[in-house]
Scaffold this motif. Sequence first.
Motif, mmCIF file in Angstrom:
data_model
loop_
_atom_site.group_PDB
_atom_site.id
_atom_site.type_symbol
_atom_site.label_atom_id
_atom_site.label_comp_id
_atom_site.label_asym_id
_atom_site.label_seq_id
_atom_site.Cartn_x
_atom_site.Cartn_y
_atom_site.Cartn_z
ATOM 1 N N ALA A 73 0.836 -1.212 0.000
ATOM 2 C CA ALA A 73 0.000 0.000 0.000
ATOM 3 C C ALA A 73 0.869 1.261 0.000
ATOM 4 C CB ALA A 73 -0.923 0.000 1.215
ATOM 5 N N HIS A 74 2.025 1.165 0.654
ATOM 6 C CA HIS A 74 2.956 2.313 0.662
ATOM 7 C C HIS A 74 3.464 2.601 -0.756
ATOM 8 C CE1 HIS A 74 6.196 4.957 1.895
ATOM 9 N NE2 HIS A 74 6.995 4.250 1.125
ATOM 10 N N LEU A 75 3.882 1.542 -1.451
ATOM 11 C CA LEU A 75 4.379 1.724 -2.822
ATOM 12 C C LEU A 75 3.273 2.247 -3.738
ATOM 13 C CD1 LEU A 75 6.640 -1.437 -3.192
ATOM 14 C CD2 LEU A 75 7.389 0.942 -3.163
ATOM 15 N N LEU A 76 2.070 1.706 -3.524
ATOM 16 C CA LEU A 76 0.942 2.145 -4.352
ATOM 17 C C LEU A 76 0.638 3.618 -4.081
ATOM 18 C CD1 LEU A 76 -1.234 1.302 -6.390
ATOM 19 C CD2 LEU A 76 -2.709 0.730 -4.470
ATOM 20 N N ARG A 77 0.643 3.980 -2.818
ATOM 21 C CA ARG A 77 0.381 5.384 -2.457
ATOM 22 C C ARG A 77 1.401 6.316 -3.126
ATOM 23 N NH1 ARG A 77 1.242 9.217 2.442
ATOM 24 N NH2 ARG A 77 2.431 7.630 3.536
ATOM 25 N N GLY A 78 2.679 5.916 -3.091
ATOM 26 C CA GLY A 78 3.717 6.739 -3.719
ATOM 27 C C GLY A 78 3.448 6.933 -5.205
ATOM 28 N N ALA A 79 3.093 5.841 -5.874
ATOM 29 C CA ALA A 79 2.836 5.919 -7.322
ATOM 30 C C ALA A 79 1.598 6.757 -7.613
ATOM 31 C CB ALA A 79 2.673 4.510 -7.886
ATOM 32 N N VAL A 80 0.525 6.538 -6.833
ATOM 33 C CA VAL A 80 -0.726 7.288 -7.049
ATOM 34 C C VAL A 80 -0.498 8.775 -6.789
ATOM 35 C CG1 VAL A 80 -3.096 7.630 -6.192
ATOM 36 C CG2 VAL A 80 -2.229 5.324 -6.547
#
Lengths: 139, 213
Positions: A73-80
């Motif tokens: 979720a952290h990586l996804l948040r960064g990308a989003v």
Amino acid sequence: VGKPVRDRLAPAEDQEKLVPDPALSACVLALAGGRFPVLQELIQLFEEECGEQLTAIRQALREGSASKLRSAAHLLRGAVGNFTESAAYQSARALELLGGNGDLAGATAVFPELEQELDRLHTALGRLVQKSGSTQDQT
Amino acid sequence: MKILVADDDRVTCRMLEALLAEWGHEAVGARDGARAWEFLQAADGPRIAILDWLMPHLDGLEVCRKVRALSTRQPPYLILLTVKGSRSDIVAGLRGGADDYLTKPFDPEELRARLQTGQRIVGLQRILADQVSDLEKALARVQQLQGLLPICCYCKSIRDDQNYWQEVESYISAHSQARFSHGVCPSCFQRVVETELKDVVHRQELPHAGSGR
């Protein structure tokens, strides 16, 4: 006639249009202005990254692994976050926090919302690509 | 200007590279902290770095600490760009050696303005380093005239580092900015010049005395 009139009278297609696109980030809009190939490349990268992290989140929820959930979720948040700070970003952030707190039941409840918001973001980015592409064709 | 972008998120990394290119910079990408550290140690490495905090192998804060431990006159300007946005994170980041701190998602114009600040600081550091270097060279020349100099008791020549005896004038000229103009002091005038003049006059008088015989 009771309010809201428009919602009650509007056909289904118009109802869809009433949902506004998520606000896109200034970074994306800056690149959409003059760097169409870069924009396309970024969206391509983003969709790949989203796919990978959504798979990782589903797996983490299945396995009951809060740490894996948090990390994905952290990586996804960064990308989003490169594309929007609106609902999709907030949902990814909520999922990251829930993972950090070990609240897998809460995360399972939030996940469909995240998927829905990501769909809306993808649609908005698709429209931006179309618009930028046609602007570039005209120039 | 060459700017390092270190982020394990490939989307962020590519977006930063694209923005930097748009602003006329040369972006160098690193996908982890260890690679970023390698770039920053290079002699011709980037003078400004945009570092993510959470990265594999070496995190952004560790990179900042390592850079600050280097003894260099022109340290790179470090900007932490991270999702960690609490007050304690910002304090820890700046105390750890970052020059600036920006949270994700970021505004491109804000980043651009902060990069301009970084360029200004890097430029000032370069000027300062050049001035210090000039001063050190000047000081080294002054120090060459200090210490124990072997000098001849009779002719006053000085023995240099290569074991050659040089006249005082040439030795000092070679080791300083000093140059000599020649004159005669009153004491030497009385002791040497007047004596020589008397001798000359005396020699001129002698032939007359001899011719009378």
